[in-house]
Design a protein around this motif. Sequence first.
Motif, mmCIF file in Angstrom:
data_model
loop_
_atom_site.group_PDB
_atom_site.id
_atom_site.type_symbol
_atom_site.label_atom_id
_atom_site.label_comp_id
_atom_site.label_asym_id
_atom_site.label_seq_id
_atom_site.Cartn_x
_atom_site.Cartn_y
_atom_site.Cartn_z
ATOM 1 N N GLY A 116 20.211 46.843 33.697
ATOM 2 C CA GLY A 116 20.926 45.257 32.886
ATOM 3 C C GLY A 116 20.835 44.138 31.863
ATOM 4 O O GLY A 116 20.948 43.253 31.285
ATOM 5 N N GLU A 117 20.873 45.751 31.061
ATOM 6 C CA GLU A 117 21.151 44.567 29.233
ATOM 7 C C GLU A 117 22.478 43.423 28.756
ATOM 8 O O GLU A 117 23.587 44.167 29.183
ATOM 9 N N THR A 118 22.115 43.553 27.535
ATOM 10 C CA THR A 118 23.323 42.611 27.066
ATOM 11 C C THR A 118 24.226 43.164 26.270
ATOM 12 O O THR A 118 24.010 44.676 26.101
ATOM 13 N N GLY A 119 25.666 43.489 26.512
ATOM 14 C CA GLY A 119 26.700 44.791 26.499
ATOM 15 C C GLY A 119 28.021 44.147 27.255
ATOM 16 O O GLY A 119 28.794 43.193 26.740
ATOM 17 N N ALA A 120 28.969 45.468 26.710
ATOM 18 C CA ALA A 120 30.118 44.717 27.316
ATOM 19 C C ALA A 120 31.262 44.533 28.477
ATOM 20 O O ALA A 120 31.695 42.886 29.006
ATOM 21 N N LEU A 121 29.168 44.733 29.434
ATOM 22 C CA LEU A 121 29.047 44.155 30.629
ATOM 23 C C LEU A 121 29.263 43.136 31.123
ATOM 24 O O LEU A 121 28.055 42.692 30.464
ATOM 25 N N GLN A 122 29.229 41.672 31.701
ATOM 26 C CA GLN A 122 29.005 40.730 32.124
ATOM 27 C C GLN A 122 27.741 40.917 33.053
ATOM 28 O O GLN A 122 27.530 41.574 33.979
ATOM 29 N N THR A 123 26.508 40.566 32.995
ATOM 30 C CA THR A 123 25.031 40.645 33.874
ATOM 31 C C THR A 123 24.605 38.894 34.101
ATOM 32 O O THR A 123 23.259 38.918 34.534
ATOM 33 N N SER A 124 25.640 38.293 34.023
ATOM 34 C CA SER A 124 25.773 36.397 34.680
ATOM 35 C C SER A 124 25.799 37.205 36.652
ATOM 36 O O SER A 124 26.223 38.859 36.575
ATOM 37 N N SER A 125 26.160 35.883 36.608
ATOM 38 C CA SER A 125 27.453 35.861 38.209
ATOM 39 C C SER A 125 28.609 36.838 38.228
ATOM 40 O O SER A 125 28.807 36.723 39.847
ATOM 41 N N ALA A 126 29.001 36.860 37.389
ATOM 42 C CA ALA A 126 30.300 36.964 37.148
ATOM 43 C C ALA A 126 30.747 38.234 37.425
ATOM 44 O O ALA A 126 30.082 39.178 36.758
ATOM 45 N N ARG A 130 40.078 40.065 24.856
ATOM 46 C CA ARG A 130 38.565 40.426 24.080
ATOM 47 C C ARG A 130 38.149 41.188 22.686
ATOM 48 O O ARG A 130 38.761 41.888 21.982
ATOM 49 N N ALA A 131 36.767 42.368 23.007
ATOM 50 C CA ALA A 131 36.377 42.909 22.499
ATOM 51 C C ALA A 131 37.473 44.661 22.731
ATOM 52 O O ALA A 131 37.286 44.612 24.083
ATOM 53 N N ARG A 132 36.996 45.627 22.149
ATOM 54 C CA ARG A 132 37.765 46.342 22.541
ATOM 55 C C ARG A 132 36.309 47.371 22.252
ATOM 56 O O ARG A 132 35.566 47.570 20.890
ATOM 57 N N ILE A 133 36.186 48.331 23.491
ATOM 58 C CA ILE A 133 34.865 48.905 23.541
ATOM 59 C C ILE A 133 35.292 50.530 23.515
ATOM 60 O O ILE A 133 36.115 51.142 23.656
ATOM 61 N N GLN A 170 39.666 48.194 26.148
ATOM 62 C CA GLN A 170 39.793 47.088 25.625
ATOM 63 C C GLN A 170 39.614 45.767 27.240
ATOM 64 O O GLN A 170 39.988 46.678 27.967
ATOM 65 N N THR A 171 38.742 44.729 26.455
ATOM 66 C CA THR A 171 38.402 43.912 27.413
ATOM 67 C C THR A 171 38.870 42.343 27.187
ATOM 68 O O THR A 171 39.504 42.509 25.985
ATOM 69 N N HIS A 172 39.269 41.498 28.705
ATOM 70 C CA HIS A 172 39.834 40.363 28.654
ATOM 71 C C HIS A 172 39.068 39.722 29.188
ATOM 72 O O HIS A 172 38.224 39.850 29.978
ATOM 73 N N VAL A 173 39.050 38.229 29.353
ATOM 74 C CA VAL A 173 38.622 37.209 30.161
ATOM 75 C C VAL A 173 39.513 36.672 31.025
ATOM 76 O O VAL A 173 41.126 36.682 30.227
ATOM 77 N N LEU A 174 39.492 36.664 32.180
ATOM 78 C CA LEU A 174 40.302 35.929 33.498
ATOM 79 C C LEU A 174 39.727 34.004 33.264
ATOM 80 O O LEU A 174 39.259 34.072 33.647
ATOM 81 N N ASN A 175 40.714 33.777 32.518
ATOM 82 C CA ASN A 175 40.805 32.704 32.014
ATOM 83 C C ASN A 175 41.536 31.431 33.483
ATOM 84 O O ASN A 175 41.316 30.197 33.820
ATOM 85 N N LYS A 176 42.405 31.864 34.375
ATOM 86 C CA LYS A 176 42.514 31.234 35.587
ATOM 87 C C LYS A 176 42.530 32.650 36.976
ATOM 88 O O LYS A 176 42.567 33.278 37.099
ATOM 89 N N SER A 177 42.032 31.548 38.218
ATOM 90 C CA SER A 177 41.642 32.128 38.514
ATOM 91 C C SER A 177 43.091 32.847 39.374
ATOM 92 O O SER A 177 44.091 32.159 39.986
ATOM 93 N N GLY A 184 36.688 33.560 34.380
ATOM 94 C CA GLY A 184 35.393 34.250 33.994
ATOM 95 C C GLY A 184 35.461 35.557 33.773
ATOM 96 O O GLY A 184 34.820 36.252 33.516
ATOM 97 N N THR A 185 35.779 35.900 35.135
ATOM 98 C CA THR A 185 36.024 37.886 35.141
ATOM 99 C C THR A 185 36.065 38.126 34.239
ATOM 100 O O THR A 185 37.312 37.660 33.376
ATOM 101 N N ARG A 186 36.088 39.731 34.210
ATOM 102 C CA ARG A 186 35.755 40.150 32.695
ATOM 103 C C ARG A 186 37.290 41.147 32.733
ATOM 104 O O ARG A 186 36.761 42.122 34.337
ATOM 105 N N VAL A 187 37.922 41.668 32.810
ATOM 106 C CA VAL A 187 38.842 42.751 32.682
ATOM 107 C C VAL A 187 38.941 43.556 31.962
ATOM 108 O O VAL A 187 38.899 43.481 30.761
ATOM 109 N N PHE A 188 38.808 44.784 32.359
ATOM 110 C CA PHE A 188 38.859 46.301 31.460
ATOM 111 C C PHE A 188 39.878 47.016 31.612
ATOM 112 O O PHE A 188 40.377 47.311 32.976
ATOM 113 N N SER A 189 40.868 47.148 30.406
ATOM 114 C CA SER A 189 42.061 48.379 30.926
ATOM 115 C C SER A 189 42.362 48.646 29.431
ATOM 116 O O SER A 189 41.197 49.049 28.584
#
Length: 205
Positions: free
Chosen positions: A148-158, A39-42, A110-117, A199-204
């Motif tokens: 808890g504002e919207t941003g690079a980190l997810q603030t849903s239940s993920a 996804r996006a680079r932060i 770098q952000t990533h989204v996990l598409n598979k458990s 749906g987990t967001r991964v940072f590297s």
Amino acid sequence: MRRFAPNACLVIVLAASGVCARADENKTDGGSSASLAPRARIECSIKRKSGEPVDPPSTAAIPRNESFVASEHFKEGIAPTAPVKISWLGATFVRRFAVKAEPVDDTSLQTHVLNKSSNAAEILGQLGVRAESRLADIWCLLTLQANGETGALQTSSAPNIFFVRDGVGELGVVDALWGGAGWEIGASPVGNQRAWTSGTRVFSR
């Protein structure tokens, strides 16, 4: 049993929509590899600029020649004056990671989204040598979403996960989840077979 900061020139670049998914701590996955979508680079910085006033002290940026001491920043507290609202710190995080001191540097993740458990070992296999980040990086992102504002980190239940070395140099997983009242910060070994859900967001790096 679930849990639940310096303000300098903080810049964030987001180029993708957020991902909403439910965290499932108990599910296991029989798949052989992780599935990560970039996804996006932060970009973020907690370094104090030359001549910048230290006011208020609790949210001041860190001078370039000083270290980021994790225990001075990662503290439970959800009062309005807290630099980052943290409602829970896990015992493993406190024992293994809060003892660290790290150099202060600009953050580029770098952000990533996990598409598979997938478990941590499978995710590491895809990320390769750029998998590791630092506690200072996590803190920098938290200061941008202190309430808890919207941003690079997810603030849903993920969850949001990072691969960080602990106080003795062992690589572990640090996860951050917005719990409504504040951030919940935990940690686990990379050998743990826990499956991080789609749906987990991964940072590297």
